[in-house]
Design an enzyme around this catalytic site. Structure first.
Site, PDB file in Angstrom:
ATOM      1  NE  ARG A  90      -3.426   6.514  40.616  1.00  0.00           N
ATOM      2  CZ  ARG A  90      -3.583   6.149  39.346  1.00  0.00           C
ATOM      3  NH1 ARG A  90      -4.712   6.399  38.723  1.00  0.00           N
ATOM      4  NH2 ARG A  90      -2.636   5.521  38.697  1.00  0.00           N
ATOM      5  CE1 TYR A  91      -8.253   9.554  42.670  1.00  0.00           C
ATOM      6  CE2 TYR A  91      -8.624   7.620  41.307  1.00  0.00           C
ATOM      7  CZ  TYR A  91      -8.272   8.949  41.423  1.00  0.00           C
ATOM      8  OH  TYR A  91      -7.947   9.670  40.305  1.00  0.00           O
ATOM      9  NE  ARG A  94     -12.814   6.947  42.810  1.00  0.00           N
ATOM     10  CZ  ARG A  94     -12.503   7.926  43.629  1.00  0.00           C
ATOM     11  NH1 ARG A  94     -12.729   7.827  44.915  1.00  0.00           N
ATOM     12  NH2 ARG A  94     -11.945   9.035  43.173  1.00  0.00           N
ATOM     13  CB  CYS A 103      -9.641  -4.877  23.678  1.00  0.00           C
ATOM     14  SG  CYS A 103      -9.034  -4.262  25.246  1.00  0.00           S
ATOM     15  CB  CYS A 107      -7.734   2.022  21.395  1.00  0.00           C
ATOM     16  SG  CYS A 107      -9.343   1.366  21.846  1.00  0.00           S
ATOM     17  CB  CYS A 110      -4.478   1.336  24.658  1.00  0.00           C
ATOM     18  SG  CYS A 110      -4.863   0.546  26.227  1.00  0.00           S
ATOM     19  NE  ARG A 112      -5.041  -0.138  32.848  1.00  0.00           N
ATOM     20  CZ  ARG A 112      -6.353   0.082  32.961  1.00  0.00           C
ATOM     21  NH1 ARG A 112      -7.215  -0.738  32.427  1.00  0.00           N
ATOM     22  NH2 ARG A 112      -6.803   1.149  33.608  1.00  0.00           N
ATOM     23  CG  ASP A 270      -3.412   9.185  30.069  1.00  0.00           C
ATOM     24  OD1 ASP A 270      -3.664  10.224  30.702  1.00  0.00           O
ATOM     25  OD2 ASP A 270      -4.061   8.133  30.188  1.00  0.00           O
ATOM     26  CG  ASP A 307      -5.924   9.979  34.994  1.00  0.00           C
ATOM     27  OD1 ASP A 307      -5.778  10.247  36.194  1.00  0.00           O
ATOM     28  OD2 ASP A 307      -6.537   8.969  34.577  1.00  0.00           O
ATOM     29  CE  LYS A 314     -10.530   9.503  36.052  1.00  0.00           C
ATOM     30  NZ  LYS A 314     -10.164   8.663  37.207  1.00  0.00           N
TER      31      LYS A 314
HETATM   32  S1  SF4 Z   1      -8.470   1.809  25.412  1.00  0.00           S
HETATM   33 FE1  SF4 Z   1      -7.132  -0.004  25.746  1.00  0.00          FE
HETATM   34  S2  SF4 Z   1      -8.239  -1.233  27.245  1.00  0.00           S
HETATM   35 FE2  SF4 Z   1      -9.722   0.217  26.408  1.00  0.00          FE
HETATM   36  S3  SF4 Z   1     -10.703  -0.889  24.717  1.00  0.00           S
HETATM   37 FE3  SF4 Z   1      -9.014   0.271  23.845  1.00  0.00          FE
HETATM   38  S4  SF4 Z   1      -7.282  -1.155  23.827  1.00  0.00           S
HETATM   39 FE4  SF4 Z   1      -8.826  -1.999  25.213  1.00  0.00          FE
END
Ligand code: SF4
Length: 378
Positions: A90-91, A94, A103, A107, A110, A112, A270, A307, A314
């Site tokens: 995107r940038y 980087r 993972c 979470c 998350c 993603r 987000d 974001d 950001k």
């Molecule tokens: S935020 Fe998403 S990518 Fe990051 S550790 Fe948690 S589940 Fe995994």
């Protein structure tokens, strides 16, 4: 098998586990698990003090995830900036390098979710394509390894990737985005840090959201990383019921600094499908920032950012400290709301000042950067 891998094997890892251990209804558990996989390793599970506490909210699924919220699965438009499957570019200088879908704890907030936990979308078979893409783009000087969590890879695999990146002359900085120091600190071993320190400059950004996560085990992991000369930053996410309180956030930031982790970003949550229940009004974040500044060291104060939806990057947000202007006097307030004036420097009349219109007129919309796959030099 290493100790952390054995711990992972004992994770709550299925809808059946949710039913048996937390009394979920089977149909609900199945629907939640298919929306976003469940995994809670025994270490993180042990941090829960009572149902619904700030640790529970982050790792135990909630029926609210299934509500039809109309929010996007890819709020940051990462997929439209993905020239090859493992890269988000995107940038200009980087890239994000997606190295594993796995993972040690999934979470519930998350961003993603659409990819994380799904090895058909983030897979080792795409790694070489990512390294080739980076090698073919000399403007890339900073690579952020992410996923999933790159520390889910074995030391052997991790070293293969990092050494591959280090062999690219224009890659100056390698960063690892990992939640392991927080969610499974046992992953940080002497063997791991010994390997990482061969590839400096390496940075680690980790992800603590609540002071209860700052345990002795986490402190030990962070200290091992810092002792290997790897600077540590923290990216927290502001979440309802988890950390949307100035006192909680102050305690978290102070504890992080004491563990040698520099607070880096505080993200506004987000707008991700299935995570709407975590969102707070922006004013909550601004109020927290107002309560941090002046009340603790500037080192403990992260940047509060949104974001931008759609991939705008950001955008920092600050409480209002500049109250106005009187001639060349700028009127300011400090953290105690005392008012001060600061005599600004007169501008040199020979240097043209941009007019208000020019400064605030919206720039003509430009087309997105040309990192589309068909134009990638790979
Ligand atoms: S935020 Fe998403 S990518 Fe990051 S550790 Fe948690 S589940 Fe995994």
């Amino acid at each position: 098998m290493e100790h952390w891998q054995e711990m992972l094997r004992q994770s709550v890892d299925s809808s059946k586990d949710l039913v048996e251990r937390f009394g979920f209804n089977t149909e609900l558990a199945n629907r939640l698990n298919s929306l976003f996989h469940i995994r809670i390793n025994p270490y993180y599970l042990s941090l829960i003090r009572y149902p619904g506490d700030p640790i529970w909210l982050q790792c135990i699924p909630d029926a609210k995830e299934l509500e039809e919220d109309g929010l996007p699965e890819d709020p940051l438009a990462e997929d439209s900036h993905s020239p090859v499957p493992s890269i988000v570019h995107r940038y200009p200088d980087r890239v994000l390098f997606l190295t594993t879908s796995q993972c040690s704890m999934y979470c519930r907030f998350c961003t993603r979710k659409r990819k994380v936990g799904d090895s058909s979308k983030i897979n080792m078979k795409y790694i070489q394509g990512g390294i080739d893409y980076i090698a073919a783009h000399p403007e890339i000087r900073d690579v952020i390894m992410s996923g999933g969590d790159p520390l889910m890879l074995t030391d052997f695999m991790l070293e293969r990737i990092i050494s591959g990146l280090r062999a690219i002359p224009h890659v100056e900085i390698i960063r690892l985005g990992t939640k392991m120091p927080c969610v499974l600190p046992q992953r940080v071993t002497p063997k791991l840090v010994k390997m990482l320190r061969k590839y400096h400059p390496i940075y680690i950004n980790t992800h603590f959201n609540h002071p209860w996560e700052c345990t002795l085990e986490a402190k030990r992991a962070c200290e091992m990383i810092a002792d290997a000369g790897i600077p540590l930053g923290n990216q927290a996410v502001l979440m309802k019921g988890v950390n949307d309180d100035p006192d909680v956030m102050l305690e978290l930031m102070r504890k992080l600094l004491a563990m040698r982790v520099r607070p880096y970003y505080l993200y506004q949550a987000d707008i991700t499908k299935g995570a709407n229940h975590f969102r707070t009004p922006v004013s909550v974040g601004l109020n927290i920032m107002d309560k941090l500044r002046g009340h603790t060291s500037g080192l403990a104060i992260p940047q509060f950012v949104i974001d931008a939806p759609g991939g705008g990057g950001k955008i920092p947000l600050l409480p209002q400290y500049v109250l106005g202007r009187n001639g060349n006097q700028i009127i300011l307030r400090n953290y105690k709301y005392d008012i001060y004036t600061y005599p600004d420097v007169e501008e040199d009349p020979k240097i043209p000042t941009p007019t208000v219109e020019r400064r605030f007129t919206r720039k003509k919309k430009r087309t997105a950067p040309t990192y589309a796959p068909d134009e990638a030099k790979v």
